[in-house]
Design a protein around this motif. Structure first.
Motif, PDB file in Angstrom:
ATOM      1  N   GLU A  78       0.831  -1.202   0.000  1.00  0.00           N
ATOM      2  CA  GLU A  78       0.000   0.000   0.000  1.00  0.00           C
ATOM      3  C   GLU A  78       0.872   1.260   0.000  1.00  0.00           C
ATOM      4  O   GLU A  78       0.569   2.237  -0.703  1.00  0.00           O
ATOM      5  N   ALA A  79       1.931   1.240   0.795  1.00  0.00           N
ATOM      6  CA  ALA A  79       2.845   2.394   0.842  1.00  0.00           C
ATOM      7  C   ALA A  79       3.506   2.591  -0.518  1.00  0.00           C
ATOM      8  O   ALA A  79       3.632   3.726  -1.003  1.00  0.00           O
ATOM      9  N   ARG A  80       3.913   1.492  -1.129  1.00  0.00           N
ATOM     10  CA  ARG A  80       4.535   1.574  -2.450  1.00  0.00           C
ATOM     11  C   ARG A  80       3.541   2.125  -3.476  1.00  0.00           C
ATOM     12  O   ARG A  80       3.874   2.984  -4.283  1.00  0.00           O
ATOM     13  N   ALA A  81       2.310   1.654  -3.436  1.00  0.00           N
ATOM     14  CA  ALA A  81       1.280   2.129  -4.368  1.00  0.00           C
ATOM     15  C   ALA A  81       1.008   3.622  -4.154  1.00  0.00           C
ATOM     16  O   ALA A  81       0.870   4.377  -5.125  1.00  0.00           O
ATOM     17  N   ALA A  82       0.958   4.057  -2.886  1.00  0.00           N
ATOM     18  CA  ALA A  82       0.727   5.470  -2.591  1.00  0.00           C
ATOM     19  C   ALA A  82       1.893   6.317  -3.103  1.00  0.00           C
ATOM     20  O   ALA A  82       1.701   7.401  -3.661  1.00  0.00           O
ATOM     21  N   LEU A  83       3.108   5.804  -2.912  1.00  0.00           N
ATOM     22  CA  LEU A  83       4.293   6.524  -3.388  1.00  0.00           C
ATOM     23  C   LEU A  83       4.290   6.615  -4.910  1.00  0.00           C
ATOM     24  O   LEU A  83       4.560   7.677  -5.484  1.00  0.00           O
TER      25      LEU A  83
ATOM     26  N   GLN B 264       1.715   6.576  -6.817  1.00  0.00           N
ATOM     27  CA  GLN B 264       0.641   7.499  -7.177  1.00  0.00           C
ATOM     28  C   GLN B 264       1.079   8.952  -6.981  1.00  0.00           C
ATOM     29  O   GLN B 264       0.835   9.802  -7.841  1.00  0.00           O
ATOM     30  N   ARG B 265       1.769   9.257  -5.875  1.00  0.00           N
ATOM     31  CA  ARG B 265       2.262  10.624  -5.635  1.00  0.00           C
ATOM     32  C   ARG B 265       3.307  11.013  -6.677  1.00  0.00           C
ATOM     33  O   ARG B 265       3.323  12.137  -7.162  1.00  0.00           O
ATOM     34  N   ARG B 266       4.183  10.064  -7.012  1.00  0.00           N
ATOM     35  CA  ARG B 266       5.193  10.353  -8.037  1.00  0.00           C
ATOM     36  C   ARG B 266       4.543  10.620  -9.384  1.00  0.00           C
ATOM     37  O   ARG B 266       4.961  11.512 -10.124  1.00  0.00           O
ATOM     38  N   ALA B 267       3.538   9.837  -9.731  1.00  0.00           N
ATOM     39  CA  ALA B 267       2.848  10.032 -11.011  1.00  0.00           C
ATOM     40  C   ALA B 267       2.155  11.396 -11.038  1.00  0.00           C
ATOM     41  O   ALA B 267       2.198  12.101 -12.055  1.00  0.00           O
TER      42      ALA B 267
ATOM     43  N   ALA C  30       4.641  18.314 -13.230  1.00  0.00           N
ATOM     44  CA  ALA C  30       5.885  18.801 -13.832  1.00  0.00           C
ATOM     45  C   ALA C  30       5.750  18.874 -15.353  1.00  0.00           C
ATOM     46  O   ALA C  30       6.194  19.844 -15.972  1.00  0.00           O
ATOM     47  N   ASN C  31       5.116  17.880 -15.952  1.00  0.00           N
ATOM     48  CA  ASN C  31       4.909  17.888 -17.406  1.00  0.00           C
ATOM     49  C   ASN C  31       4.022  19.054 -17.835  1.00  0.00           C
ATOM     50  O   ASN C  31       4.289  19.709 -18.848  1.00  0.00           O
ATOM     51  N   ARG C  32       2.956  19.338 -17.050  1.00  0.00           N
ATOM     52  CA  ARG C  32       2.096  20.490 -17.364  1.00  0.00           C
ATOM     53  C   ARG C  32       2.884  21.790 -17.249  1.00  0.00           C
ATOM     54  O   ARG C  32       2.770  22.677 -18.094  1.00  0.00           O
TER      55      ARG C  32
END
Length: 162
Positions: free
Chosen positions: A12-17, A19-22, A28-30
Motif C-alpha cells: 500500500e505504501a509503495r502504491a501510494a508513493l 501514485q504521488r510520483r505520477a 511537472a509535465n504540465r
C-alpha cells in the motif's frame, strides 16, 4: 500510537508513493508545457518586433551603424534548426514552411553567422555584407577621429577657444 490507527502494508505504501510520483510527474509535465508555450510566445513576439522595426525602415536591412548591425533580425530555419536565410529574402515556399513549423530564429547578424546554415552561398553573402558594414563603420570612426585631430590642431594654431 492510537489503537484505531491502521498501518499500511508495504504494498500500500509503495502504491501510494507511485501514485504521488505520477501526480508530481504529471504536474511537472504540465509546467514544462506551459514554459515551452511561454517561450514560443516570447520567440514569436521577438520575431514580430524585429519585423515591425524592419517594416518601419521600409523593409530594408540597414547595416550602416553598429547599432543596426547588432539589431535582431528574423531568420528562417529548417527542421534541424539550421538557418535557411533572412525572412525578407525568403522564397515563398520556405517562408510558408517556416511559419507552419515554427522555424523562426531571432538573432543579430553576428550571432546568425555563428549558426549552421543550409546554404553556404547564402551565408557567404551575409558574411560579405557583415564585413563590408564593419569596415564602413571603422572607416567612419577613423575619418571622424582624423577630423577631430585636424580641428584640434587648427584651433591650437589659431588660439581659438574650444
Amino acid at each position: 500510537m492510537p489503537a484505531n490507527e491502521i498501518k499500511r502494508t508495504k504494498a500500500e505504501a509503495r502504491a501510494a508513493l507511485i501514485q504521488r510520483r505520477a501526480a508530481a510527474q504529471a504536474k511537472a509535465n504540465r509546467d514544462i508545457d506551459l514554459l515551452n508555450a511561454a517561450a514560443d510566445v516570447r520567440q514569436h513576439q521577438a520575431a514580430l518586433d524585429a519585423l515591425e522595426r524592419m517594416l518601419l525602415r521600409g523593409g530594408a536591412v540597414m547595416l550602416e551603424t553598429l547599432h543596426q548591425v547588432l539589431l535582431p533580425h528574423v531568420w528562417l530555419t529548417d527542421e534541424q534548426g539550421w538557418i535557411v536565410g533572412h525572412i525578407l529574402a525568403a522564397e515563398p515556399d520556405d517562408l510558408k514552411r517556416a511559419v507552419e513549423s515554427g522555424g523562426i530564429a531571432v538573432l543579430a547578424l553576428p550571432a546568425a553567422l555563428q549558426e549552421r546554415w543550409c546554404d553556404l552561398d547564402a551565408q557567404a553573402t551575409w558574411t560579405v555584407e557583415y564585413g563590408r558594414a564593419l569596415r564602413a563603420i571603422s572607416d567612419q570612426a577613423d575619418a571622424r577621429m582624423r577630423a577631430l585631430c585636424s580641428e584640434a590642431l587648427l584651433r591650437g594654431s589659431l588660439d581659438l577657444p574650444d
